[in-house]
Design an enzyme around this catalytic site. Structure first.
Site, mmCIF file in Angstrom:
data_model
loop_
_atom_site.group_PDB
_atom_site.id
_atom_site.type_symbol
_atom_site.label_atom_id
_atom_site.label_comp_id
_atom_site.label_asym_id
_atom_site.label_seq_id
_atom_site.Cartn_x
_atom_site.Cartn_y
_atom_site.Cartn_z
ATOM 1 C CD GLU A 437 4.437 -0.637 -10.068
ATOM 2 O OE1 GLU A 437 4.941 0.472 -10.283
ATOM 3 O OE2 GLU A 437 3.587 -1.145 -10.797
ATOM 4 N N GLY A 438 9.753 -0.931 -9.608
ATOM 5 C CA GLY A 438 11.092 -0.575 -9.149
ATOM 6 C C GLY A 438 11.661 -1.719 -8.353
#
Length: 597
Positions: A437-438
């Protein structure tokens, strides 16, 4: 091996005193979130997480998932746990009643989600991704798409995924190659996606994939990316499931941890093309997907808290059960938790976990106020507040989870290195959190770039003003005046670092990227102290009103421990920020490889 027990008391305390649940319940949108309702939901979720989901954790780690004839086979007990989750309506808490949701605050749903992640993070990833997909569809989909898909996704009968990454496109999504060709009222999607969490399974009747792809005439870069809904099974006009779509699992990834979560390579359109439907506008796919990813980043930060909580409980149980030596002050042998250094490790685990919980719940509370507050100016301020805190929640909470789960192994000593104790699983499972998620590099760059440099530090200053107010309140407390002085010193250094970030980044193109990680960790350390100070003051206030629960004393002692033992780390982070980029950028590619020539 310790059984999991949901920390309902701490969750309820944080919801009341940090994420401002009583004030949320005063808003018309959330009037059903009464204290009795909140308490009942937390207690029942705690029971389900401990009795139904937690027992599948070790089984899932040992059995893993496997691909048979194009279908992912899941570990024993997972399907039954998911059935009980869906039948209990747990996936519907925060969603719009128009589509079958319960309309309760996101921050309350967050506390319930924490329980699932602590009980079994591999299993919990499935509802986590599904709720993110619901959010993206709800905010960006057409009425027809929402009416067709949201009720079953919110009920848990269908699950959802997000499909961004490709073999040649990871953090840089501008180079994705998946395509979508118009075909009547739909599109034919083709391409391959990797690292797709719960891309296939047999727990639900249908899986709704949200897929980023390009139209044939789309421009290069992010402006050419659109978002499509691609179901595993097509849905007929009467709402019943139809034929299988052209979506297949090409393979499963073999991972360091979260063995029981199916991480799939997904192949779309290998035959005639996968039928997909446009979500939002053409070319606006990344913006649509980020409505899902921003909440997902908070959810991953919460996973850091959740896995820390599970590791702490297991270490505490072991330290109370394991007899070894005579601790100072005792004449007889006793449990190792009596020894000062073991207690230091346990208290570090506890303090990080409770600071992270308060920080995550606080950010989610701001999202609730942004959604429901009738005063649009205040709602906008809350939205900006949540946006600023999001990279800190995701980045700092998942980084400290590495330390907490490692300490969990250390408390066990040699037994911690043995898989049968379970401590190693938490350590392995936690390692994905700073990555997906990043990555935390991206979170740090987001914090210094979009959230600080872009507004010249306005959002940062707003948070620092809140911290200053808490310090002023604590200064009037005999018990917390010293802690206030320590947090004030950290605040001044953070303000100076922020000023340096603003000035040096304008003069040196490398500066912000070079210092971003340490700046994020400094701000996380500061914010963790702020949240525990708020918690300690709230607990002191309840004691003053005559409440005698030992938990209230423990809450205050945890805050004081953090100020003494953890907060001073801000000094090293700030010192690195001050040094800037010179030492990093002095190394060329040739220098990095010179030892091998």
């Amino acid at each position: 091996m310790a059984d999991y027990k949901a920390p309902v008391k701490d969750m309820q305390f944080v919801l009341e005193n940090i994420s401002r649940m009583p004030q949320l319940a005063a808003l018309t949108t959330f009037e059903d979130a009464t204290p009795d309702m909140v308490s009942a939901i937390l207690e029942e979720a705690g029971r389900v997480s401990a009795a139904v989901i937690a027992p599948t954790n070790v089984i899932g780690d040992e059995q893993g998932v496997r691909l048979e004839n194009g279908t992912v086979k899941i570990p024993d007990g997972f399907a039954d746990a998911y059935k009980q989750y869906a039948e209990g309506g747990w996936g519907s808490l925060q969603f719009d009643p128009e589509y079958g949701g319960q309309g309760l605050p996101y921050s309350l749903s967050t506390s319930v989600m924490e329980m699932w992640q602590s009980a079994n993070m591999s299993w919990g990833l499935c509802p986590l991704l599904s709720q993110g997909a619901v959010e993206a569809l709800y905010l960006n989909g057409s009425d027809q798409l929402k009416n067709t898909y949201l009720p079953n996704m919110i009920s848990g009968e269908w699950t959802g995924t997000m499909n961004l990454t490709e073999p040649g496109a990871g953090s840089d999504l501008s180079v994705i190659r998946s395509k979508a060709v118009p075909e009547g009222d739909h599109y034919l999607v083709s391409g391959q996606k990797i690292f797709i969490t719960w891309g296939d399974h047999e727990m639900a009747d249908n899986i709704i994939h949200l897929v980023l792809a390009r139209l044939p005439d789309a421009p290069a870069g992010v402006r050419g990316i659109s978002l499509f809904l691609v179901p595993k099974f097509l849905v007929n006009e009467n709402g019943e499931l139809g034929e299988r779509n052209d979506v297949e699992v090409a393979s499963l990834e073999h991972k360091l941890g979260i063995h029981a979560s199916a991480t799939c390579v997904m192949a779309f359109g290998e035959k005639a093309g996968a039928v997909g439907y446009l979500i939002g506008e053409e070319g606006k796919g990344l913006a649509c997907m980020f409505t899902m990813m921003n909440n997902a980043r908070l959810a991953v930060g919460l996973q850091g808290v959740a896995i820390s909580e599970r590791a702490y409980q297991q270490a505490l149980w072991y330290a109370g059960d394991r007899t070894q030596g005579k601790a100072v002050g005792f004449k007889e042998e006793g449990p190792i938790l009596r020894h000062a250094d073991i207690r230091r490790m346990l208290m570090t685990m506890k303090a990080f976990t409770e600071a992270g919980r308060a920080l995550a719940y606080d950010a989610c509370g701001s999202l609730d106020f942004a959604h429901a507050h009738e005063d649009k100016t205040l709602a906008a301020q809350e939205k900006a507040r949540a946006a600023y805190l999001t990279p800190i929640v995701k980045g700092w909470c998942t980084e400290v989870a590495q330390e907490v789960t490692s300490l969990g192994v250390q408390v066990h000593g040699g037994m911690g290195f043995i898989e049968e104790t379970g401590a190693a699983q938490h350590f392995r499972d936690a390692r994905i959190l700073p990555i997906y998620e990043g990555t935390n590099s991206i979170q740090a760059l987001d914090l210094v770039g979009r959230k600080t440099l872009s507004d010249q530090g306005v959002a940062a200053q707003a948070i620092m003003q809140e911290i200053s107010a808490a310090i002023e309140q604590a200064s009037a407390s005999a018990r917390f005046s010293s802690a206030a002085t320590k947090l004030q010193a950290a605040l001044v250094v953070a303000q100076n670092s922020t000023s340096q970030l603003l000035t040096q980044s304008a003069e040196n193109a490398y500066f912000s990227g070079a210092v971003a990680y340490n700046y994020m960790m400094m701000m996380g350390t500061l914010c963790g102290g702020w949240q525990l100070l708020r918690s300690g003051l709230a607990a002191e206030g309840k004691q003053a009103q005559g409440e005698s629960d030992p938990y209230l004393e423990a809450k205050q002692l945890t805050a004081l421990f953090y100020m003494d033992q953890i907060l001073p780390r801000y000094l090293s982070y700030a010192a690195v920020v001050e040094t800037g980029s010179e030492a990093i950028m002095a190394f060329t590619d040739e220098h990095l490889e010179s030892a091998f020539s």
